[in-house]
Design a protein around this motif. Sequence first.
Motif, PDB file in Angstrom:
ATOM      1  N   SER A 160      57.573  44.661  24.283  1.00  0.00           N
ATOM      2  CA  SER A 160      58.577  43.395  24.606  1.00  0.00           C
ATOM      3  C   SER A 160      59.654  43.589  25.271  1.00  0.00           C
ATOM      4  O   SER A 160      60.166  42.932  26.344  1.00  0.00           O
ATOM      5  N   GLY A 161      60.231  44.743  25.073  1.00  0.00           N
ATOM      6  CA  GLY A 161      61.557  44.996  25.792  1.00  0.00           C
ATOM      7  C   GLY A 161      61.323  45.247  27.315  1.00  0.00           C
ATOM      8  O   GLY A 161      61.953  44.825  28.217  1.00  0.00           O
ATOM      9  N   VAL A 162      59.881  46.221  27.657  1.00  0.00           N
ATOM     10  CA  VAL A 162      59.748  46.699  28.930  1.00  0.00           C
ATOM     11  C   VAL A 162      59.361  45.360  29.749  1.00  0.00           C
ATOM     12  O   VAL A 162      59.175  45.305  30.948  1.00  0.00           O
ATOM     13  N   GLN A 163      58.825  44.267  28.906  1.00  0.00           N
ATOM     14  CA  GLN A 163      58.141  43.249  29.689  1.00  0.00           C
ATOM     15  C   GLN A 163      58.998  41.888  29.718  1.00  0.00           C
ATOM     16  O   GLN A 163      58.465  41.222  30.611  1.00  0.00           O
ATOM     17  N   MET A 164      59.930  41.850  29.021  1.00  0.00           N
ATOM     18  CA  MET A 164      60.657  40.525  28.799  1.00  0.00           C
ATOM     19  C   MET A 164      61.112  39.977  30.199  1.00  0.00           C
ATOM     20  O   MET A 164      60.667  38.967  30.573  1.00  0.00           O
ATOM     21  N   GLY A 165      61.531  40.764  31.068  1.00  0.00           N
ATOM     22  CA  GLY A 165      62.046  40.334  32.398  1.00  0.00           C
ATOM     23  C   GLY A 165      60.877  39.648  33.205  1.00  0.00           C
ATOM     24  O   GLY A 165      60.963  38.658  33.914  1.00  0.00           O
ATOM     25  N   ALA A 166      59.998  40.421  33.129  1.00  0.00           N
ATOM     26  CA  ALA A 166      58.693  40.260  34.195  1.00  0.00           C
ATOM     27  C   ALA A 166      57.933  39.044  33.536  1.00  0.00           C
ATOM     28  O   ALA A 166      57.712  38.118  34.383  1.00  0.00           O
ATOM     29  N   PHE A 167      57.909  38.748  32.203  1.00  0.00           N
ATOM     30  CA  PHE A 167      57.523  37.659  31.558  1.00  0.00           C
ATOM     31  C   PHE A 167      57.947  36.438  32.036  1.00  0.00           C
ATOM     32  O   PHE A 167      57.441  35.318  32.087  1.00  0.00           O
ATOM     33  N   MET A 168      59.422  36.537  31.890  1.00  0.00           N
ATOM     34  CA  MET A 168      60.308  35.458  32.171  1.00  0.00           C
ATOM     35  C   MET A 168      60.084  35.035  33.699  1.00  0.00           C
ATOM     36  O   MET A 168      59.980  33.960  33.940  1.00  0.00           O
ATOM     37  N   ALA A 169      60.062  35.818  34.587  1.00  0.00           N
ATOM     38  CA  ALA A 169      59.770  35.382  35.982  1.00  0.00           C
ATOM     39  C   ALA A 169      58.241  34.933  36.183  1.00  0.00           C
ATOM     40  O   ALA A 169      58.130  33.992  36.819  1.00  0.00           O
ATOM     41  N   LEU A 170      57.427  35.478  35.389  1.00  0.00           N
ATOM     42  CA  LEU A 170      55.885  34.974  35.601  1.00  0.00           C
ATOM     43  C   LEU A 170      55.880  33.544  35.072  1.00  0.00           C
ATOM     44  O   LEU A 170      55.181  32.535  35.764  1.00  0.00           O
ATOM     45  N   ALA A 171      56.551  33.155  34.234  1.00  0.00           N
ATOM     46  CA  ALA A 171      56.423  31.701  33.467  1.00  0.00           C
ATOM     47  C   ALA A 171      57.208  31.085  34.511  1.00  0.00           C
ATOM     48  O   ALA A 171      56.786  29.785  34.434  1.00  0.00           O
ATOM     49  N   GLN A 172      57.801  31.226  35.534  1.00  0.00           N
ATOM     50  CA  GLN A 172      58.451  30.341  36.418  1.00  0.00           C
ATOM     51  C   GLN A 172      57.911  30.541  37.849  1.00  0.00           C
ATOM     52  O   GLN A 172      58.023  29.815  38.674  1.00  0.00           O
ATOM     53  N   LYS A 173      57.300  31.453  38.266  1.00  0.00           N
ATOM     54  CA  LYS A 173      56.665  31.800  39.462  1.00  0.00           C
ATOM     55  C   LYS A 173      55.178  31.452  39.785  1.00  0.00           C
ATOM     56  O   LYS A 173      54.888  31.025  40.783  1.00  0.00           O
ATOM     57  N   LEU A 174      54.460  31.777  38.717  1.00  0.00           N
ATOM     58  CA  LEU A 174      52.978  31.332  38.503  1.00  0.00           C
ATOM     59  C   LEU A 174      52.722  29.929  38.702  1.00  0.00           C
ATOM     60  O   LEU A 174      53.525  28.984  37.906  1.00  0.00           O
ATOM     61  N   ASP A 175      51.797  29.381  39.390  1.00  0.00           N
ATOM     62  CA  ASP A 175      51.295  27.868  39.486  1.00  0.00           C
ATOM     63  C   ASP A 175      50.705  27.672  38.479  1.00  0.00           C
ATOM     64  O   ASP A 175      49.606  28.139  38.303  1.00  0.00           O
ATOM     65  N   PHE A 176      51.257  26.772  37.451  1.00  0.00           N
ATOM     66  CA  PHE A 176      50.433  26.437  36.323  1.00  0.00           C
ATOM     67  C   PHE A 176      49.955  24.890  36.485  1.00  0.00           C
ATOM     68  O   PHE A 176      49.670  24.323  35.495  1.00  0.00           O
ATOM     69  N   SER A 177      50.298  24.193  37.698  1.00  0.00           N
ATOM     70  CA  SER A 177      50.036  22.936  37.826  1.00  0.00           C
ATOM     71  C   SER A 177      48.460  22.474  37.330  1.00  0.00           C
ATOM     72  O   SER A 177      48.292  21.195  36.916  1.00  0.00           O
ATOM     73  N   LYS A 178      47.642  23.351  37.647  1.00  0.00           N
ATOM     74  CA  LYS A 178      46.300  22.814  37.496  1.00  0.00           C
ATOM     75  C   LYS A 178      45.573  23.293  36.116  1.00  0.00           C
ATOM     76  O   LYS A 178      44.501  23.372  35.757  1.00  0.00           O
ATOM     77  N   SER A 179      46.631  23.727  35.292  1.00  0.00           N
ATOM     78  CA  SER A 179      46.275  24.699  33.985  1.00  0.00           C
ATOM     79  C   SER A 179      46.709  23.888  32.711  1.00  0.00           C
ATOM     80  O   SER A 179      47.713  23.448  33.044  1.00  0.00           O
ATOM     81  N   LYS A 180      45.906  24.187  31.835  1.00  0.00           N
ATOM     82  CA  LYS A 180      46.644  23.551  30.356  1.00  0.00           C
ATOM     83  C   LYS A 180      46.487  24.594  29.238  1.00  0.00           C
ATOM     84  O   LYS A 180      47.303  24.568  28.212  1.00  0.00           O
ATOM     85  N   THR A 181      45.593  25.735  29.380  1.00  0.00           N
ATOM     86  CA  THR A 181      45.502  26.643  28.377  1.00  0.00           C
ATOM     87  C   THR A 181      45.487  28.032  29.013  1.00  0.00           C
ATOM     88  O   THR A 181      45.290  28.597  29.935  1.00  0.00           O
ATOM     89  N   LEU A 182      46.310  28.970  28.206  1.00  0.00           N
ATOM     90  CA  LEU A 182      46.437  30.441  28.399  1.00  0.00           C
ATOM     91  C   LEU A 182      46.030  31.326  27.319  1.00  0.00           C
ATOM     92  O   LEU A 182      46.488  30.974  26.356  1.00  0.00           O
ATOM     93  N   VAL A 183      45.311  32.315  27.518  1.00  0.00           N
ATOM     94  CA  VAL A 183      45.114  33.378  26.513  1.00  0.00           C
ATOM     95  C   VAL A 183      45.887  34.766  26.976  1.00  0.00           C
ATOM     96  O   VAL A 183      45.348  35.175  28.017  1.00  0.00           O
ATOM     97  N   ASP A 184      46.531  35.201  26.269  1.00  0.00           N
ATOM     98  CA  ASP A 184      47.198  36.473  26.429  1.00  0.00           C
ATOM     99  C   ASP A 184      46.466  37.596  25.822  1.00  0.00           C
ATOM    100  O   ASP A 184      46.738  37.628  24.495  1.00  0.00           O
ATOM    101  N   VAL A 185      45.549  38.427  26.443  1.00  0.00           N
ATOM    102  CA  VAL A 185      44.832  39.493  25.654  1.00  0.00           C
ATOM    103  C   VAL A 185      45.770  40.745  25.566  1.00  0.00           C
ATOM    104  O   VAL A 185      46.366  41.054  26.447  1.00  0.00           O
ATOM    105  N   GLY A 186      45.729  41.133  24.276  1.00  0.00           N
ATOM    106  CA  GLY A 186      46.507  42.411  23.876  1.00  0.00           C
ATOM    107  C   GLY A 186      48.114  41.711  23.956  1.00  0.00           C
ATOM    108  O   GLY A 186      48.947  42.474  24.461  1.00  0.00           O
ATOM    109  N   GLY A 187      48.240  40.648  23.412  1.00  0.00           N
ATOM    110  CA  GLY A 187      49.611  39.777  23.466  1.00  0.00           C
ATOM    111  C   GLY A 187      50.612  40.196  22.746  1.00  0.00           C
ATOM    112  O   GLY A 187      51.816  39.777  22.764  1.00  0.00           O
ATOM    113  N   SER A 188      50.302  41.296  21.899  1.00  0.00           N
ATOM    114  CA  SER A 188      51.536  42.008  21.181  1.00  0.00           C
ATOM    115  C   SER A 188      52.283  41.209  20.426  1.00  0.00           C
ATOM    116  O   SER A 188      51.739  40.375  19.507  1.00  0.00           O
TER     117      SER A 188
END
Length: 346
Positions: A160-188
């Motif tokens: 969680s520590g090593v990935q927090m900053g990257a996950f925050m950025a992903l949530a704001q930079k990836l285009d989610f406009s055409k999506s409704k569902t997400l599965v995080d494999v190995g979601g910890s």
Amino acid sequence: MNNTQNHPTPESILQIASGFWASKILLSAVKFQIFTTLAERKSMSAGEIKSLLGFKCSDRNVCDFLDALTAFGFLNREGILETAKYSNNADADFFLDRNKPSYIGGLLEMLNNRLYGFWGNLEEGLLTGNPQNEAIQGENLFDKLYADPARLEEFIQAMSGVQMGAFMALAQKLDFSKSKTLVDVGGSAGILSLMVAKHQPNMNCITWDLPAVTPIADQTIQKFQLQDRVKTAQGDFFKDEFPKADIVTMGNILHDWDEETKLMLMKKAYDALPEGGVFVAVENVIDENRNKNAFGLMMSLNMLIETGTGFDYTLADFNKWATQVGFKSTSMIPLAGPTSAAIAVK
């Protein structure tokens, strides 16, 4: 004419060679919860810190320790030596206070408790190709970690520590406009799903991992109060098919494994996606010339220490595997620090 820039200098050699000194100072400060204590008390003297932590070393040693943290930029200081008052700087206060949800110290705790010692055997790893960790020869590291609840908790908090900053950025930079569902494999602990749900109100997420991880993820989801749009599900990506979703993500999963296993995991992600669906691998993607992302290269060597056969990769590597699996296009989004999102579209 000034020729100093052409003269050899040992500065970078000494800086890298003594890097473990700096590392151990920071890791020790996290272990002693200095940043958490300063977040609570705002500022303290060296004497107060020495008394609180029960240090038996000299007052000057304590000042050296705290002043080194100041020189690194983790602490602020007013006064000097016996008159000094220390406080956290903004980054340390945000990321290294154990009581804040933004705490990334779990990674530093694992670096101190596990990897600091194991990296002392890097030469053995290079000579033999064998992992250098607590797993017995031939034993799977993850089986070993998951069998010990305390060690599993530490490992998950580290991830969680090593990935927090990257996950925050992903949530704001990836285009989610055409999506409704997400599965995080190995979601910890569920951090990726939580960051997406927090920043993208249209998204419903599943954090998918082994049964031993589910209670930890459930606790994290409750902390963020996002139980309505983030759920846990149990599965084993070696045995089970992935749940269907518009987006399938993996955070620092592919690099754990050899090329054959990477391809298998990407094929399962492909099969779980609809046409136009997106697979995202969040990793420390190495630059194509392999001479800039030093952290990515070190992380790849860490896979030698941890798994023996895993490795980090370039976007060209990812593109080759994605093409083999059947994805129609790939791209990359820089996230935080050395981390990027490698993206493949079905």
